[in-house]
Enzyme design. Structure first.
Site, mmCIF file in Angstrom:
data_model
loop_
_atom_site.group_PDB
_atom_site.id
_atom_site.type_symbol
_atom_site.label_atom_id
_atom_site.label_comp_id
_atom_site.label_asym_id
_atom_site.label_seq_id
_atom_site.Cartn_x
_atom_site.Cartn_y
_atom_site.Cartn_z
ATOM 1 N N GLU A 135 -11.765 -45.603 49.538
ATOM 2 C CA GLU A 135 -11.833 -47.054 49.701
ATOM 3 C C GLU A 135 -10.412 -47.584 49.830
ATOM 4 O OE1 GLU A 135 -12.219 -48.401 45.018
ATOM 5 O OE2 GLU A 135 -14.039 -47.828 46.074
ATOM 6 N N HIS A 156 -13.503 -53.021 42.137
ATOM 7 C CA HIS A 156 -12.667 -52.047 41.447
ATOM 8 C C HIS A 156 -11.241 -52.584 41.330
ATOM 9 C CE1 HIS A 156 -15.503 -48.668 43.002
ATOM 10 N NE2 HIS A 156 -15.953 -49.209 41.896
#
Length: 700
Positions: free
Chosen positions: A617, A656
């Site tokens: 990511e 996150h």
């Protein structure tokens, strides 16, 4: 949490730094505003972006009439897409010299960095090679030393009589960084005034969000006016939310899956209006709050709920959705896609509910078709191009020497491995310990300080890890303790040289976790996480919170930065008859222990692993570092990769802590290009993963 200049200076002032006196004014207060500081004045736009000066957001006024006129002009500005909700008005400062000073917790260099430059303001970035800023590492444990301060001072090129004042200011700033949990504290410019004082003329601060969560008094620095109404409400509800410019409101369980959903919509011409992670607590109250945000957002024309049931039951989510909607029509059409745990039951519940606003889908392709059907003609068209990925260039086949490193199981864990649970007496730990044992994991002991002698789920509890290790053979420990105590729990396990430590805890302050990770050595312990879903060796054992039923034994190792992406990818592979040799979530935080490189080194000689799937990511350089490792060491196994959040807006965190797009480090395209050059096969979406993996395995 980024602070505007005014809030940054309030924090600096609390820490004892000299800052110019100033007023904080809003458009509504401008008409009756009387400056409390003397003319001439500088009016400074308060926005959470750089480049104010170049954009005309910092202006001088010499008379009250000019101040009023200039203020109106600045309030009417938009600076890099940001409106100006406040101004700070300061008296002009008698500047003798402008410099630069900052402390930054660097993700790339995994250290605190002290940066100084004899050039300040806009001149820092344009410094010549001979005048580049001085960057020094400041160890987190030993801290700021006099030699750091001397080197920084001499870099500024000022007379020695100003040393004491500089030293005092720098020490106060560093103390603020440590005590407030700052990720960044920048003074630019730091000025030396005509009367010999060091003054923070401008400031930029980033607070660690995890510290803000633990220190509720830090809420005083939050400025809701810099954010959309929806972002403010989402923050109050504990939802991870980022506003985008499209028309499809998305509601997803899990940050990684939410990023992938955002990308898929954008690349499919169905532009996303937001990023929103519902999280694991998908009860009716939370669902109602999330839906209200999307229903009340005028830019949202339809809602897409994308759920993969891992530990969370799709049936429970369906019931929560039904309760939240009630029997009346919803303000906007809703498309629901469910897969995974109890998804058939969930879809059946929604089918029987027969709500007129809901369209039910099983596969993503069905959901996309449903959204295209209801797409209004007047929605914004935002172009996101998804390039066709070329076939990965074949890498030379490498025959590893039989005399090389000893071949061993990928991670040395199997059904016979003993597992310790730190924090076992907590409810969450007990729930997952039970699930781990049901999967076949051999949980032999638990640890909770001052609760030794108890028995939980038939498992003996000890006061310390040392005691547990004295009585049991422990191959791995899993940590379920609160964020404030988790770094110490990691070090306690490492002190006993437990081979694997899996830290499930999320919300750990970044500096505290980085310090712990640096202090694991010389222990051979491999730390996984924090904020990890854990480790699974399919059909043998699991250490973590992953849903065991989605995994099956086979030839593909999965290494991932996201829990929900791991579940979805494993489920798709399993359903296609492609099993997994081992699955590890490295964790979604900025600072984690075991890396993609470490894990690939562990499976390098593993005969059971034929290929590696990497789920990445945005944020950090984990994927680029893996690409360099694969190239430099001629890694012998094919690597397939998927990167989430390719359409993410720069500078915004997506669930996150480590998922923040920074184009200065190459951004998404930099990751993808590094992987292409290393010979990775890049997967454009999760739906195509099984087909791509079959092709890769077939070519071995």
């Amino acid at each position: 949490m980024f602070l505007n200049e005014h809030m940054s200076k309030l924090l600096f002032a609390e820490a004892g730094l000299d800052t110019p006196a100033g007023d904080y004014i809003t458009p509504d207060a401008l008409q009756v505003y009387t400056p409390s500081v003397a003319a001439p004045w500088y009016l400074k736009a308060q926005v959470l972006t750089g480049g104010r000066g170049k954009a005309g957001g910092i202006r001088r006024a010499d008379t009250p009439e000019e101040l009023q006129e200039v203020a109106k002009q600045i309030f009417a500005m938009t600076i890099k897409g940001h409106n100006v909700p406040f101004l700070r008005v300061e008296s002009a400062t008698d500047i003798r010299k402008e410099c630069y000073l900052s402390f930054v917790l660097s993700r790339e260099r995994r250290d605190m960095l002290l940066t100084t430059s004899r050039a300040g303001g806009i001149h820092v970035e344009s410094s010549s090679e001979q005048e580049k800023p001085l960057v020094q590492r400041v160890p987190l444990d030993s801290g700021l030393r006099d030699h750091h301060l001397r080197a920084a001072f001499f870099e500024l090129g000022v007379e020695k009589e100003h040393w004491a004042g500089f030293k005092a200011l720098a020490e106060k700033l560093y103390k603020a960084v440590r005590e407030y949990g700052l990720l960044m504290a920048e003074i630019n410019p730091l000025v030396l005034t005509g009367d010999g004082k060091w003054v923070a003329l401008d400031g930029k601060v980033e607070l660690d969000d995890t510290v803000v969560d633990l220190r509720t008094d830090f809420e005083r620095f939050y400025t809701p006016e810099h954010h959309s109404r929806e972002e403010v409400l989402a923050r109050e509800a504990g939802l991870s939310y980022v506003e985008l410019k499209g028309w499809v409101g998305i509601l997803v369980n899990g940050a990684g899956l939410a990023m992938a959903t955002m990308d898929l919509l954008n690349f499919s011409g169905l532009s996303a209006a937001n990023f929103m992670d519902l999280g694991g607590a998908a009860d009716a109250k939370r669902m109602r709050r999330a839906l209200d945000l999307l229903f009340e957002n005028k830019g949202v024309r339809a809602v897409f709920i994308n759920l993969f049931g891992g530990i969370v039951s799709c049936a429970d989510v369906a019931r929560a959705l039904m309760e939240a909607l009630g029997e009346g029509d919803a303000p906007k059409p809703i498309v629901v896609r469910m897969a995974g745990h109890e998804s058939e039951e969930g879809r059946a519940l929604l089918h029987d509910f027969a709500h007129p606003s809901i369209t039910i889908a099983q596969e993503m392709s069905e959901a996309l078709d449903a959204l295209r059907t209801i797409q209004p003609v007047d929605v914004p068209h935002i172009e996101f191009s998804l390039p066709d990925e070329p076939e990965a260039a074949p890498r030379p086949v490498v025959q590893e020497s039989a005399c090389g490193p000893e071949k061993k199981p990928a991670i040395g864990l199997n059904a016979g491995s003993g597992v310790l649970v730190q924090g076992l007496t907590g409810k969450v730990a007990q729930r997952h310990a039970k699930l781990m044992m049901e999967y076949g994991t051999k949980v032999v002991a638990g640890v909770t300080p001052f609760k030794g002698g108890q028995e939980v789920l038939g498992i003996p509890v000890y006061d310390s890890v040392h005691e547990a290790c004295r009585h049991h053979n422990i191959d791995a420990s899993i940590i379920f303790v609160p964020a404030a105590f988790a770094p110490d729990a990691v070090l306690e396990a490492a002190a006993e040289e437990i081979p694997w430590v899996v830290c499930i805890t999320e919300g750990i302050p970044q500096a505290a976790m980085l310090s712990a990770l640096k202090n694991v050595a010389p222990s051979p312990t491999m730390v996984v996480g924090p904020n990890t879903p854990g480790i699974v060796v399919p059909e043998q054992m699991k250490i973590g919170i992953m849903p065991g039923y989605v995994f099956s034994s086979g030839p593909v190792a999965i290494f991932s930065r996201s829990g929900t992406l791991t579940y979805e990818a494993a489920s798709r592979l399993t359903n296609a008859g492609i099993g997994q040799s081992v699955c590890v979530g490295v964790g979604g935080d900025s600072f984690v222990g075991t890396s993609f490189v470490d894990l690939c080194e562990r499976v390098r000689y593993d005969d059971a692993t034929k290929a590696v799937l990497v789920l990445g990511e945005v944020g950090g350089r984990a994927e680029e570092e893996l690409a360099a490792y694969v190239t430099q060491t001629r890694f012998p196994k094919p690597v397939v990769s998927f990167v989430a959040a390719r359409t993410a807006p720069p500078g915004r965190r997506l669930g996150h802590a480590g998922a923040i797009l920074d184009e200065k480090s190459g951004g998404v395209e930099g990751k993808l290009q590094a992987m292409r050059e290393a010979g990775f096969t890049i997967c454009p979406d999760l739906a195509s993963l099984p087909q791509i993996m079959k092709r890769v395995l077939g070519a071995i």
